[in-house]
Design an enzyme around this catalytic site. Structure first.
Site, PDB file in Angstrom:
ATOM      1  N   ASP A  11     -48.750  19.929 113.435  1.00 14.59           N
ATOM      2  CA  ASP A  11     -49.049  20.970 112.009  1.00 14.59           C
ATOM      3  C   ASP A  11     -49.399  22.392 112.499  1.00 14.59           C
ATOM      4  O   ASP A  11     -48.934  23.180 111.131  1.00 14.59           O
ATOM      5  CB  ASP A  11     -49.669  20.676 110.799  1.00 14.59           C
ATOM      6  CG  ASP A  11     -51.164  19.915 111.412  1.00 14.59           C
ATOM      7  OD1 ASP A  11     -52.028  20.220 112.979  1.00 14.59           O
ATOM      8  OD2 ASP A  11     -51.267  19.480 110.157  1.00 14.59           O
ATOM      9  N   ASN A  12     -50.341  22.349 113.271  1.00 10.38           N
ATOM     10  CA  ASN A  12     -50.252  23.962 114.419  1.00 10.38           C
ATOM     11  C   ASN A  12     -50.964  23.755 115.613  1.00 10.38           C
ATOM     12  O   ASN A  12     -50.975  22.349 115.604  1.00 10.38           O
ATOM     13  CB  ASN A  12     -51.469  24.650 112.618  1.00 10.38           C
ATOM     14  CG  ASN A  12     -52.673  23.733 112.522  1.00 10.38           C
ATOM     15  OD1 ASN A  12     -52.888  23.164 111.695  1.00 10.38           O
ATOM     16  ND2 ASN A  12     -53.585  23.107 114.005  1.00 10.38           N
ATOM     17  N   HIS A  20     -52.147  14.985 102.490  1.00 13.42           N
ATOM     18  CA  HIS A  20     -53.090  16.952 102.160  1.00 13.42           C
ATOM     19  C   HIS A  20     -52.034  18.056 101.092  1.00 13.42           C
ATOM     20  O   HIS A  20     -52.194  19.350 101.433  1.00 13.42           O
ATOM     21  CB  HIS A  20     -53.115  16.918 103.533  1.00 13.42           C
ATOM     22  CG  HIS A  20     -53.866  18.395 103.388  1.00 13.42           C
ATOM     23  ND1 HIS A  20     -53.772  19.675 104.628  1.00 13.42           N
ATOM     24  CD2 HIS A  20     -55.255  18.610 102.839  1.00 13.42           C
ATOM     25  CE1 HIS A  20     -54.843  20.495 104.789  1.00 13.42           C
ATOM     26  NE2 HIS A  20     -55.689  19.951 102.790  1.00 13.42           N
ATOM     27  N   ASP A  25     -52.143  16.249 114.286  1.00 14.38           N
ATOM     28  CA  ASP A  25     -52.610  17.052 113.374  1.00 14.38           C
ATOM     29  C   ASP A  25     -53.058  17.799 113.994  1.00 14.38           C
ATOM     30  O   ASP A  25     -53.920  16.862 115.813  1.00 14.38           O
ATOM     31  CB  ASP A  25     -53.045  16.226 112.343  1.00 14.38           C
ATOM     32  CG  ASP A  25     -54.077  17.228 110.992  1.00 14.38           C
ATOM     33  OD1 ASP A  25     -54.408  18.508 111.474  1.00 14.38           O
ATOM     34  OD2 ASP A  25     -54.070  17.038 110.293  1.00 14.38           O
ATOM     35  N   ASP A  26     -53.286  19.432 114.509  1.00 13.05           N
ATOM     36  CA  ASP A  26     -53.862  20.189 115.410  1.00 13.05           C
ATOM     37  C   ASP A  26     -54.096  19.954 117.207  1.00 13.05           C
ATOM     38  O   ASP A  26     -54.512  19.874 118.441  1.00 13.05           O
ATOM     39  CB  ASP A  26     -55.321  19.862 114.835  1.00 13.05           C
ATOM     40  CG  ASP A  26     -56.344  20.839 114.042  1.00 13.05           C
ATOM     41  OD1 ASP A  26     -55.381  20.641 113.190  1.00 13.05           O
ATOM     42  OD2 ASP A  26     -56.939  20.423 113.821  1.00 13.05           O
ATOM     43  N   CYS A  53     -53.830  22.871 107.986  1.00  9.53           N
ATOM     44  CA  CYS A  53     -52.908  22.211 107.900  1.00  9.53           C
ATOM     45  C   CYS A  53     -52.277  22.135 106.366  1.00  9.53           C
ATOM     46  O   CYS A  53     -50.795  21.732 106.930  1.00  9.53           O
ATOM     47  CB  CYS A  53     -53.894  21.221 107.879  1.00  9.53           C
ATOM     48  SG  CYS A  53     -54.558  20.537 109.044  1.00  9.53           S
TER      49      CYS A  53
END
Length: 479
Positions: free
Chosen positions: A297-298, A145, A47-48, A87
């Site tokens: 995810d990004n 999420h 994540d991130d 996300c």
């Protein structure tokens, strides 16, 4: 005991007689013996994470030897993308294999445990839905999420097991998990402080979050080593809040920037976990029968969490490369040549499509997949490119991007831009004036794609106040 595995084309032939008609989702069931011969699938989603924060993309200050093992054992996608720059929508695209705007998931969802519309629509199929009918056991570990309402729970979306949290983020130290469950939540960020869930039960976890998720992944692999499985290991790290144990922080005495140091420690915890997962596969003698994918995810929000997107322009939230081009690697020994570098655009949508072809899943017309099977491209059977175009849309900001093999279109209300992305990865030289015909053809393709998309079906994180006004009983029922 080592399980035999079948080449993916063989699996397709084996299951072809069991497939439903192309107008319906695959509902066939495989025999126990053929199911045991099926490969396992593991998606490790972080994540991130910044594009330049893994060794296989050139990171120097954060060792990632275990994540790099995936790259060395298989392929690095140097032009690997996700479907959105934040996300929730990105995860919706990954788990369905479809552009999330096709079903109205064009915003980051709010934490709304009473709202059945705030998340992945029930009409959509997940990877877990696809593999369940042919004997797979599926587990998600970590960040969901995709909806906090009871009808949107992972066990209602094809998964057999769940260990993690429903919200868009979480704090890392167990002593900060002071809420028993979401019934005690009174704000958007209270989801970060809830106890973890084991299926439907809240548990008193004692370990640092990343370590706990890695432990659960190893446990699942060991328990399911003799049956086909799908594991979706969705780490929260290195998403904020920046929290790491002293054990991990002590590994980085030479990083003086406090934010970068904590970020590095969080990435190192993930890397340890990836190592534990890969070791568990080896100890269970199923490495060669398991496809493992690693991606973020990004892109990294550099100012917020100390991440580094390297030469890429922008970061999380942007449709410049820093927001949507991510660390992306895949291994499947014997099927994907080790040490491969693939230099054409691919996207997270391709993961579902690849798995679908391997197991013989045929999507209905209503749920047609947007990705492609990558294996023929990696094995040299197909010498073309996987995608003519890839597309992105931010509905609220009215920003668009499109990628061809050589060019990148970027479009907003205020600016039209075109980059020769093959030679200008940092998107510094807008070549629109000299290539108007290319821009126009890409803009036309983007408009045709947008015509197939839906407006968002729920208010998102940026519309929190509006949602509160329309839903006064979001947290507590009012008489």
């Amino acid at each position: 005991m080592k399980r035999n595995f079948i080449h993916y084309t063989g699996i397709i032939l084996l299951l072809a007689s069991c497939l439903s008609s192309p107008s319906q989702d695959h509902k066939a069931t495989a025999s126990e013996d053929s199911a045991i011969d099926s490969p396992n699938f593991i998606i490790i989603l972080v994540d991130d994470m910044g594009y330049a924060d893994v060794g296989f993309n050139g990171c120097k200050d954060i060792p990632t030897p275990n994540i790099d093992r995936i790259a060395k054992n298989g392929v690095v996608f140097t032009e690997g993308y996700v479907t959105y720059a934040v996300c929730g929508p990105s995860r919706a695209g990954l788990i369905t294999g479809r552009y999330q705007d096709r079903f109205g998931f064009g915003r980051n969802p709010l934490l709304a445990p009473k709202d059945a519309s705030m998340g992945l629509p029930l009409s959509e199929k997940t990877i877990a839905d696809a593999v369940k009918p042919i004997g797979y056991t599926s587990k998600i570990i970590g960040k969901w999420h995709l909806g906090a309402h009871e009808s949107l729970h992972p066990l209602k979306r094809g998964f057999d097991e769940f260990y993690g949290f429903l919200s868009g983020g979480h704090r890392y130290f167990p002593e900060e998990w002071t809420l028993q469950d979401l019934s005690e939540a009174r704000s958007q960020w209270d989801g970060y402080r809830t106890k973890l869930m084991d299926n439907y039960t809240r548990v008193d976890e004692k370990e640092y979050l990343t370590d706990a998720l890695s432990r659960e992944a190893v446990d699942f692999i060991e328990r399911k080593a003799n049956t086909p499985f799908f594991l979706y290991l969705a780490y929260n790290a290195p998403h904020a809040p920046l929290q790491a144990t002293e054990t991990y922080l002590e590994r980085f005495p030479n990083i003086t920037n406090p934010k970068r140091k904590t970020y590095a420690a969080m990435v190192s915890a993930v890397d340890d976990g990836v190592g534990r997962v890969l070791d568990a596969l080896e100890q269970s003698n199923i490495t060669e029968n398991t496809m493992v994918v690693f991606l973020s995810d990004n892109g990294g929000p550099e100012q917020n969490n100390g991440s580094d997107n390297g030469i890429l322009r922008g970061g999380k939230g942007d449709y410049y490369e820093g927001g949507i081009r991510v660390p992306f690697a895949m291994q499947w020994p014997g099927k994907i040549p080790a040490g491969t570098t693939f230099e054409h655009p691919v996207i997270s949508l391709d993961i579902f499509a690849t798995i679908a072809d391997i197991v013989g899943y045929v999507a209905s017309k209503e749920h047609a997949l947007d990705g492609v099977n990558l294996l023929p491209y990696l094995g040299g059977e197909n010498h073309g490119i996987p995608h003519e175009y890839l597309f992105w849309r931010n509905f609220d900001a009215q920003k668009f991007a499109a990628r061809s093999i050589d060019y990148k279109l970027w479009k907003s209300k205020k600016s039209n831009e075109l980059y020769h992305i093959k030679s200008d990865i940092g998107e510094q030289d807008n070549v629109l004036k000299a290539n108007q015909n290319i821009y126009e053809s890409m803009e036309k393709a983007t408009k045709e794609w947008e015509g197939q998309m839906m407006d968002p079906v729920f208010l998102g994180l940026l519309q929190g106040q509006e949602y509160e006004a329309e839903n006064p009983s979001r947290w507590v029922d009012r008489e």
